[in-house]
Design a protein around this motif. Structure first.
Motif, PDB file in Angstrom:
ATOM      1  N   ALA A 147       5.416  -6.068   4.215  1.00 57.13           N
ATOM      2  CA  ALA A 147       4.306  -5.641   3.376  1.00 57.13           C
ATOM      3  C   ALA A 147       3.950  -6.748   2.398  1.00 57.13           C
ATOM      4  CB  ALA A 147       4.672  -4.368   2.616  1.00 57.13           C
ATOM      5  N   TYR A 148       2.709  -6.680   1.922  1.00 58.59           N
ATOM      6  CA  TYR A 148       2.272  -7.515   0.807  1.00 58.59           C
ATOM      7  C   TYR A 148       2.104  -6.585  -0.392  1.00 58.59           C
ATOM      8  CZ  TYR A 148       1.220 -10.959   4.437  1.00 58.59           C
ATOM      9  OH  TYR A 148       1.299 -11.838   5.497  1.00 58.59           O
ATOM     10  N   ASP A 160       2.246  -3.405  -2.255  1.00 56.35           N
ATOM     11  CA  ASP A 160       2.303  -2.013  -1.813  1.00 56.35           C
ATOM     12  C   ASP A 160       1.593  -1.787  -0.483  1.00 56.35           C
ATOM     13  OD1 ASP A 160       3.704  -1.235  -4.092  1.00 56.35           O
ATOM     14  OD2 ASP A 160       1.856  -0.898  -5.240  1.00 56.35           O
ATOM     15  N   SER A 161       1.006  -2.842   0.070  1.00 52.77           N
ATOM     16  CA  SER A 161       0.247  -2.713   1.321  1.00 52.77           C
ATOM     17  C   SER A 161       1.137  -3.056   2.511  1.00 52.77           C
ATOM     18  CB  SER A 161      -0.977  -3.631   1.304  1.00 52.77           C
ATOM     19  OG  SER A 161      -1.838  -3.304   0.245  1.00 52.77           O
ATOM     20  N   LYS A 162       1.574  -2.052   3.221  1.00 48.57           N
ATOM     21  CA  LYS A 162       2.433  -2.267   4.374  1.00 48.57           C
ATOM     22  C   LYS A 162       1.597  -2.768   5.548  1.00 48.57           C
ATOM     23  CE  LYS A 162       6.369  -0.259   6.798  1.00 48.57           C
ATOM     24  NZ  LYS A 162       7.234   0.935   6.980  1.00 48.57           N
ATOM     25  N   VAL A 163       2.107  -3.788   6.240  1.00 52.36           N
ATOM     26  CA  VAL A 163       1.361  -4.422   7.325  1.00 52.36           C
ATOM     27  C   VAL A 163       2.074  -4.253   8.672  1.00 52.36           C
ATOM     28  CG1 VAL A 163       0.380  -6.600   8.170  1.00 52.36           C
ATOM     29  CG2 VAL A 163       0.384  -6.099   5.715  1.00 52.36           C
TER      30      VAL A 163
END
Length: 228
Positions: free
Chosen positions: A10-11, A13-16
């Motif tokens: 993730a970056y 809180d944005s999980k990728v």
């Protein structure tokens, strides 16, 4: 050679990545396919330790390198041709090639034989090269580390058709010498000429994998996930 199991990243809180898994065996050419923004480059960054994983495992020849420092991963035999090339603009072509070189079968002579243009431009600075020349230099620089596996992120993006064909010819030659390659690119037809296995990525996970024959016999895969 390379085993990625249930990788998550993730970056902030944005999980990728939501459980990426793939495998590259010695001598294999493997592709990572998918539309923009699906997690391919993030997968590469996480494999190389440039982004710390939130879960899962990365191993090289059975050695667990999950979250290890990039220099340690490189020393274990992974070479990277990054998206955007990222050559050193204030070094000459020859200095770029020698900056991270390690002893082995790939030396200046072999790189010049593969890419004669780099020998011609040897005294030029990195920022004086065309896009195609920069990509040749990025490949040559990675090979000069004498890796066991070379990873190319967006191998031919933004290149003229003639240069693109030169890059494909280079990869075909590397395969003929038994090099293991993991390549990201959008040109599925060109990749199908020489790749052994394909992984299709959608929203941070593998949604399909198979051989070139499998891919050719499943046009719905290309239609649904690759937009081609």
């Amino acid at each position: 050679m390379l085993l990625v199991e249930d990788l998550q990243a993730a970056y902030g809180d944005s999980k990728v990545l939501f459980g990426m898994s793939l495998e590259v065996q010695r001598g294999q050419v493997v592709t990572l396919l998918g539309r923009n923004g699906m997690g391919k480059t993030t997968t590469v960054r996480t494999i190389f330790g440039l982004l710390k994983p939130r879960g899962g495992r990365v191993s090289i020849d059975g050695v667990d390198v999950t979250g290890a420092a990039p220099h340690r991963i490189a020393r274990l035999g992974l070479g990277l041709v990054p998206e955007g090339r990222l050559i050193f603009p204030d070094l000459t072509v020859q200095e770029n090639l020698m900056a991270t070189a390690r002893p082995g079968k790939w030396d200046l002579g072999r790189i010049h034989a593969m890419f004669p243009r780099l020998q011609e431009r040897g005294r030029n600075m990195g920022n004086q090269l065309s896009g195609g020349e920069q990509q040749m230099l990025a490949i040559g620089r990675a090979l000069m580390t004498n890796p066991d596996l070379i990873v190319l992120d967006e191998a031919t993006e933004g290149l003229a058709p003639l240069i693109r064909e030169q890059i494909w010819d280079c990869l075909i030659h590397l395969k003929s010498e038994g090099e293991a390659i993991l390549v990201i690119d959008k040109n599925v037809e060109a990749l199908a000429r020489f790749a052994d296995r394909h992984y299709v990525v959608e929203k941070g996970q593998v949604v399909w994998d198979g051989s070139t024959d499998d891919l050719k016999s499943n046009p719905q895969v290309k239609d649904r996930f690759l937009g081609v």
